[in-house]
Design an enzyme around this catalytic site. Sequence first.
Site, short mmCIF file in Angstrom:
data_model
loop_
_atom_site.label_atom_id
_atom_site.label_comp_id
_atom_site.label_asym_id
_atom_site.label_seq_id
_atom_site.Cartn_x
_atom_site.Cartn_y
_atom_site.Cartn_z
N TRP A 13 0.82 -1.21 0.00
CA TRP A 13 0.00 0.00 0.00
C TRP A 13 0.86 1.26 0.00
O TRP A 13 0.37 2.36 -0.28
CB TRP A 13 -0.96 0.00 1.18
CG TRP A 13 -0.32 0.25 2.55
CD1 TRP A 13 0.74 -0.39 3.09
CD2 TRP A 13 -0.76 1.21 3.52
NE1 TRP A 13 1.00 0.10 4.36
CE2 TRP A 13 0.10 1.08 4.64
CE3 TRP A 13 -1.79 2.14 3.58
CZ2 TRP A 13 -0.04 1.86 5.78
CZ3 TRP A 13 -1.93 2.92 4.72
CH2 TRP A 13 -1.06 2.78 5.79
N ASP A 14 2.14 1.10 0.31
CA ASP A 14 3.07 2.21 0.31
C ASP A 14 2.95 3.03 -0.98
O ASP A 14 2.98 4.25 -0.97
CB ASP A 14 4.51 1.71 0.40
CG ASP A 14 4.76 0.76 1.55
OD1 ASP A 14 3.81 0.11 2.01
OD2 ASP A 14 5.92 0.65 1.98
N GLU A 41 -0.03 -2.97 12.74
CA GLU A 41 0.13 -4.41 12.61
C GLU A 41 0.54 -5.09 13.92
O GLU A 41 0.74 -6.30 13.94
CB GLU A 41 1.14 -4.71 11.51
CG GLU A 41 0.65 -4.31 10.13
CD GLU A 41 1.75 -4.31 9.08
OE1 GLU A 41 1.40 -4.30 7.88
OE2 GLU A 41 2.94 -4.27 9.44
N LYS A 61 1.73 0.52 16.21
CA LYS A 61 2.96 0.36 15.43
C LYS A 61 3.25 1.59 14.58
O LYS A 61 4.39 2.06 14.48
CB LYS A 61 2.86 -0.87 14.53
CG LYS A 61 4.10 -1.09 13.68
CD LYS A 61 3.97 -2.33 12.80
CE LYS A 61 5.23 -2.53 11.96
NZ LYS A 61 5.14 -3.72 11.09
N GLN A 62 2.23 2.10 13.92
CA GLN A 62 2.41 3.22 13.00
C GLN A 62 1.08 3.96 12.87
O GLN A 62 0.07 3.53 13.38
CB GLN A 62 2.86 2.74 11.63
CG GLN A 62 1.83 1.88 10.91
CD GLN A 62 2.33 1.34 9.58
OE1 GLN A 62 3.51 1.14 9.38
NE2 GLN A 62 1.43 1.11 8.66
#
Length: 773
Positions: free
Chosen positions: A343-344, A481, A593-594
């Site tokens: 998806w980046d 994640e 996580k992000q």
Amino acid sequence: MLEVLQPTEEPGWVLAHEGYSVLTESAVESRFALGNGFLGMRASRSTGRGPTWASWLGYIRWASWPRCYVAGLFDLPNTEPPVPALVPVADWSRVRLILDGEPLVAREGEVLHGLRRLDMRRGLLLSEWTHRTPAGITASGHELRLLSLADRAVGLQLQRIVLDRDGIEVRLEASFGLAGLGMEPVRLESDLGAWRTEGTGKVVAMAGAASLNLNDVSLRPERPFPLRWVWRWRSTAGEVAEFARLVAVARADRSAEDPAPQATAALERSTAVGWRAILQEHEAAWDAHWSDSGIRIDGDDDLQRALRFAVYHLTSAANPDDDRVSIGARALTGDAYFGHVFWDTEIYLLPFYTAVWPEAARALLMYRYHTLPGARAKAALCGFRGALYPWESADTGVETTPESVLGPDGKPIEILTGKMEHHISADVAYAVWQYWRATGDDDFFRDAGAEILLETARFWASRAVAEADGRHIRGVIGPDEYHEDVDDNAFTNVMARWNIARALEALDLLRARWPDRASTLRERLALDESELDDWRDAMGRIVTGLDPATALYEQFAGFHALKRLNVSDYADHALPIDVVIGREQTQGSQVVKQADVVALIALLPEAFSGHGATINFRHYEPLCAHGSSLSAAMHARVAARLGDADMALRYMRETAALDLDPDPNSAGGIRIAGLGGLWQAAVLGIAGLNLMGEALELDPKLPRTWNRLTFKVRWRGRSVSLSLARDAVEATLIEGDAMDITIAGLTQTLNARSPLRVDLSSEALPSVAEVEA
């Protein structure tokens, strides 16, 4: 030759690395890598590095990891589990220098001087070295390498070598190292080789030409093997040997096709014009790209350099001429993630290309259109309708995420991202809509984009299960994640609702403007009114986790009930927090996580009314451990939009440090998503650029340390130059018809050859009431 081996003199354009260390070498090779979207090459030393081959001895670290790549050249290696991977091709840059029968090798003798420079302005790798051998012979060299941005099939290498002694028997060998590794040779001729991948049947052809002049006199080479040149001479102290090599590469995606004529033709046109013309055309192409996509910051030299580094690699990664490939998580700079696409690309890279290089953006989205069959197959395999894009994609669009890997103890570890990280389909749809709104590319929307929107919306409607209290999307992984197999991830669900809404809007648009296309597409997709009614129900009833009383989204069902953890207590640990506290405690804690809900603020600010964006950002920002290189830049973008310039700059510097610090952990390739996110933080965050409205919009919030931010943008067939200071914005329409532009809430008309200046002082800006009126 010596004059072209000198770097750009203007400050801020050249990155330099002096010396050598086994601990940093692979990272330097990634950082200084070359690319043009079709070819990629790590910045390995060409002379004196010794041979490299694959080894199963995992505890041995290679001093260097030379790699050359061709975009889209995937095969299925003999690994367990079997995972499609980008195949390295022959390393065409290696040069062996043998003096009185002894090869020049860096680990023997003494390297008196070694310097590599990445000249970002010109898209060049420049090297210089001085080496004293154990026999006391001192050799000095300069080198230039490039992968042409003007002719993507072509690469160039120049070397200039000088010895300090008379009478040395010199042997210089130039070859294509590791030719055929992992591939079957199908054609080997004097100046041409072709190899076929064993599993996928793809073919790559490489043609080469090389020359050597000694004191401006051409020497004739020996040709013992294909793609190998050998020169011999006896040295005179101070005499100059000048070596030049051209390479041309072509790829065929089916074994029946022969790419050799393409490679041969590319080599012939290159040799016909000569290396100086190749260099000039390459530099001109880079100059044009910097003119269109460069960013200038007055007041912050460090971030100026970092943004140039980001734009350099973003430009190096894309190829608008090939819509069958996309950009992997490490681009064409390293082996990490096997060259797979995540998806980046859509969320972190597409905004850059859409804004400054829409031809590249279109090609990347057409890759997703061409891989729709794989996305449909995955959805069907999982029991859903429509298109579920793979979490990791290679060349076919089939899911390439391994189902499990072996852990350190030899036991299998299940990998759930390929099974559960489904927001990828909404991410692709988001990029499609963003591109179309920014460019007005109706041909793409009608012929490809609308179908992606419809098929991804169909997936979400079938994925969202109707229950008494709404429709739920259960058993997913969001961007965070650390928490797997959760229900109703806010990012996933809100993006799903948005995806369905845009698909319905797209269908209405097709009916109104292209009724024949709408009819044909609905018939081909068997899309009837009852299914559309179900979409409308899903759009309105998918739960989002939003608490109206607090304006706070719950990241997923049950997240607020997890144990609170002071993430800042672990900030100084070198290892990720999930490694420090263990997987079980991580999953049971409110640690992220992000960017997850924070990413939602960036992508869909309309989902946060009133002070909702600030409330959610202040809640989730302290909970994020930034266990992904994607995270800090997204936080920077949101912090900038919320007016916290100091936090935005801090996160931008963290992102820049990932690949620019002296000892970054980027041996597997540069983190190109982080670099795309850094650009977003500056342009979409600090400048407040919005391309998706009916006018080009800017809402700048410059940090107090920045005096000016200047960049160009393309919007619906126009090219606009923007210069932002704290007290004013200047806009110039360089190309295209007159247009509306909204700056800090005030809409005005921008005409060609009539620059517009908008005063940002509080006295000059209209009130909210005046704007709404």
